[in-house]
Design an enzyme around this catalytic site. Structure first.
Site, PDB file in Angstrom:
ATOM      1  N   ASP A 182      54.021  57.639  57.457  1.00 30.25           N
ATOM      2  CA  ASP A 182      53.424  57.608  57.064  1.00 30.25           C
ATOM      3  C   ASP A 182      51.333  57.626  57.549  1.00 30.25           C
ATOM      4  O   ASP A 182      51.734  57.797  58.618  1.00 30.25           O
ATOM      5  CB  ASP A 182      53.630  56.948  56.050  1.00 30.25           C
ATOM      6  CG  ASP A 182      53.582  57.160  54.304  1.00 30.25           C
ATOM      7  OD1 ASP A 182      52.359  57.774  54.500  1.00 30.25           O
ATOM      8  OD2 ASP A 182      53.498  56.439  53.502  1.00 30.25           O
ATOM      9  N   ASP A 237      51.720  62.857  46.505  1.00 30.48           N
ATOM     10  CA  ASP A 237      53.446  61.287  46.237  1.00 30.48           C
ATOM     11  C   ASP A 237      53.475  62.020  45.307  1.00 30.48           C
ATOM     12  O   ASP A 237      53.003  62.895  44.192  1.00 30.48           O
ATOM     13  CB  ASP A 237      53.109  60.796  46.490  1.00 30.48           C
ATOM     14  CG  ASP A 237      52.427  60.147  47.194  1.00 30.48           C
ATOM     15  OD1 ASP A 237      51.826  58.797  47.387  1.00 30.48           O
ATOM     16  OD2 ASP A 237      52.951  60.052  48.154  1.00 30.48           O
TER      17      ASP A 237
END
Length: 679
Positions: A182, A237
């Site tokens: 991430d 996202d």
């Protein structure tokens, strides 16, 4: 994992809820919502240099984040249960391999030697024991960390920045097969540098580990990561919400030239089964991810999944599109009026063709074999990948596609085309909006698209119990040759007192192929019982809407949009002025109202809500029966409210549309303050 970026304040950990009224009607204009994202990339990248034989088709598996987030139900028992279900439900046989852990698997602090420590409450036997169990099922284990000092969760779990080789060594020792890396708390270190360092660390372990770069597309990894990772996130996202899925689709589609074996565009994990969309929308989600050659990572807790969810995830015909070894990502053939045609070249020379209806009412979507790249032929075999049926077509590829639906086809210049019955297209002309006790006139169409004739054709239209549905012209034809249509008029009446809302209609045809094979084809449709606004001037926030979609969170009445659950907004405030009435939305959004050709004007004060500080750029548009009748330029938070009004005389449906002004929808909280309609 889905995380709030450093540049946004999305409530990323709360599932979003889509608000839909009786029936979404009219067109959701693709041009107004797609913006410049549909522009083609500048050039095709060089072939990847990894050449390690990994991820030659898009990875398939599971990730827990979308269903559990950081809750206590993410633990060893869940992971083992998912692995068991992969085997028991046939998902392993369908190609799903990776069982991936997301954030919150570790303790917040490293040990005295600087090593990562699995949370003993969640994983009492450690990660290696879980990996061993997953491997014993013939599956692979994935894990998560961040290319920063901490991961994205607010608890502050340790990231790998500065610990790349040590952490990679631990992952390899545990038997990890997949790393999701991430982007949070990255301390401003160059993205390519951070992700390349972990690439080298993984390579140094000697263990084959698929490397997923979760950089959110902020530094355009598709331009530099083909020799760094096996896949890279292209967007922010995803959320379990129609608007979120649609936005991500439009950002990922133009990047097709960058995808291929061992280097994939990743538009984020699947939301199928999590409850925020309908099964029709989930089939679109799965179809579109497959035609884009996207990784297929299940994001729902399969221990609680419905059979309908398993039926979507286990559709091997659709999975074969995603997993085709040629590795081409589908490209846009056309997208006018929310009628998308996306075609994917397959290794066997066929084309996968997605007919995707972005809009909220059924639409005919059509293309041709030539347009999707097939060679000239007498006829073609057309296989419907959701109906699992094959037909022949003379070259037209068309269907009436339900609202938010996708018809996914595989079309080939197949010399055996005559073995299949002719493809027949069903359609229904006329407005699906009915006022109770008032007859409406509809016309059904049955058209032979095949090279062979359809014989003994019949058609039937049925509605809910108590409705009157009568034909006004013939319902049968002896035969239909190529391109010929049986048109049948129908009078449809909903009983007096029928409540407003959506109701199902079913159009069905039966016919015989030249060889005598009987075929039944059914088209589910939706009608909406509506009422006209009262005479005079009314606030739109006091009236029922036909539909309401919003990029983040639901459309709100008389408050701003809070991005997450219904009712989490604030008083509508633009440039310091507070309004008691109005609609609060988040771009991209579309709110539609039935005006029944009885109204003359819509007016509002519009702007970006003050709750997002200095961020947010949007445009406002008013559409009447598919025609844009008013619009603003680009509005920002620094501007006071702007008036907008439109003449809607004679319009049956009015849409209030907000776009992201072409720069993404970060902080695009938009208000239709004091929105009124005059009738």
């Amino acid at each position: 994992m889905r995380h709030p970026h450093t540049r946004t304040t999305r409530h990323a950990r709360t599932p979003l809820r889509r608000v839909v009224g009786a029936l979404t009607t009219g067109l959701l204009c693709a041009a107004s919502l797609a913006g410049p994202a549909l522009a083609a990339p500048a050039q095709r990248p060089a072939a990847p240099a990894l050449a390690d034989g990994l991820a030659l088709t898009p990875p398939m598996g599971f990730n827990n984040w979308n269903s559990t987030h950081c809750r206590a139900d993410f633990n060893e028992s869940m992971v083992k249960g998912i692995a068991d279900l992969f085997v028991a439900k046939g998902l392993k046989d369908a190609g799903y391999r990776y069982v991936n852990l997301d954030d919150c698997w570790a303790l917040p602090q490293r040990d005295a030697d600087g090593k990562l420590v699995p949370d003993p409450a969640r994983f009492p036997n450690g990660i290696k024991a879980v990996a061993d169990y997953v491997h014993s099922k013939g599956l692979k284990l994935g894990i998560y960390t961040s290319a920063g000092t901490r991961t994205c969760n607010s608890a502050g779990f340790p990231g790998a920045l500065g610990h790349e080789y040590s952490d990679a060594g631990q992952f390899a020792d545990w038997g990890v097969d997949y790393l999701k890396y991430d982007n949070c708390n990255n301390q401003g270190v160059d993205a390519k540098q951070r992700y390349t360092t972990m690439r080298d660390a993984l390579k140094a372990t000697g263990r084959p580990i698929v490397y997923s770069i979760c950089e959110w597309g902020e530094n355009k990894p598709w331009q530099w990561a083909a020799d760094v990772g096996h896949l890279w996130r292209t967007t922010g996202d995803i959320s379990d919400d129609w608007g979120s899925m649609l936005s991500i689709l439009k950002q990922n589609l133009p990047l097709a030239p960058y995808a291929g074996p061992g280097h994939w565009n990743d538009p984020d994990m699947l939301e199928v089964g999590n409850g925020g969309m309908t099964d029709t929308e989930y089939r679109s989600h799965f179809s579109l991810w497959s035609v884009m050659a996207a990784p297929l990572l299940i994001g729902t807790d399969l221990r609680k999944a419905s059979q309908a969810t398993f039926d979507i995830l286990d559709n091997k015909d659709v999975i074969a599109v995603d997993q085709d070894p040629l590795g081409k990502q589908g490209t846009v053939v056309s997208s006018a009026g929310g009628r998308w045609v996306i075609a994917k070249e397959m290794k066997d020379g066929s084309r996968a063709v997605a007919l995707f209806n972005e809009s909220g009412t059924a639409q005919r979507i059509a293309t041709t074999a030539s347009a999707v790249g097939l060679p000239d032929a007498t006829a073609y075999t057309l296989r419907d990948l959701w109906q699992h049926r094959s037909y022949n077509t003379a070259g037209t590829i068309a269907a009436t596609v339900p609202a938010h639906g996708t018809v996914l086809l595989r079309v080939s210049a197949d010399p055996r085309w005559a073995a299949h019955p002719p493809a027949v297209e069903l359609g229904l002309d006329g407005s699906p909006l009915l006022e109770a006790a008032t007859p409406a006139t509809l016309t059904s169409t049955v058209t032979d698209l095949g090279r062979t004739p359809a014989r003994r054709v019949s058609v039937a239209l049925t509605g809910p119990d108590g409705w009157t549905v009568r034909p006004s012209s013939p319902t049968t034809a002896t035969a239909l040759a190529t391109g010929r249509t049986l048109r049948t008029g129908w009078t449809v009446t909903a009983p007096a007192g029928t409540p407003t809302g959506s109701y199902g209609l079913t159009l069905q045809t039966r016919y015989l192929s030249p060889t005598g094979q009987g075929v039944t084809s059914t088209l589910p449709l939706t009608a909406s019982v509506v009422v006209r606004p009262p005479a005079g001037t009314s606030y739109l926030s006091d009236l029922p809407w036909l539909s309401a979609t919003s990029g983040w969170g639901p459309v709100e009445r008389d408050t701003s949009n809070g991005e997450s659950a219904a009712g989490d907004g604030h008083p509508i405030t633009i440039g310091g002025a507070v309004y008691a009435k109005g609609l609060g939305v988040h771009a991209a959004s579309d709110v539609s109202f039935y005006t029944g050709r009885a109204c003359s004007k819509v007016a509002a004060d519009v702007g970006v809500d003050d709750e997002k500080g200095t961020r947010g750029t949007v445009t406002f548009e008013i559409w009447a029966d598919g025609t844009k009748v008013a619009s603003t330029g680009v509005l920002t938070n620094a501007m006071p409210a702007q008036p907008i009004s439109a003449d809607i005389t004679g319009a049956q449906v009015v849409h209030l549309v907000v776009t992201d002004a072409g720069d993404g929808n970060d902080s695009d909280h938009a208000d239709w303050a004091d929105a009124q309609v005059s009738c």
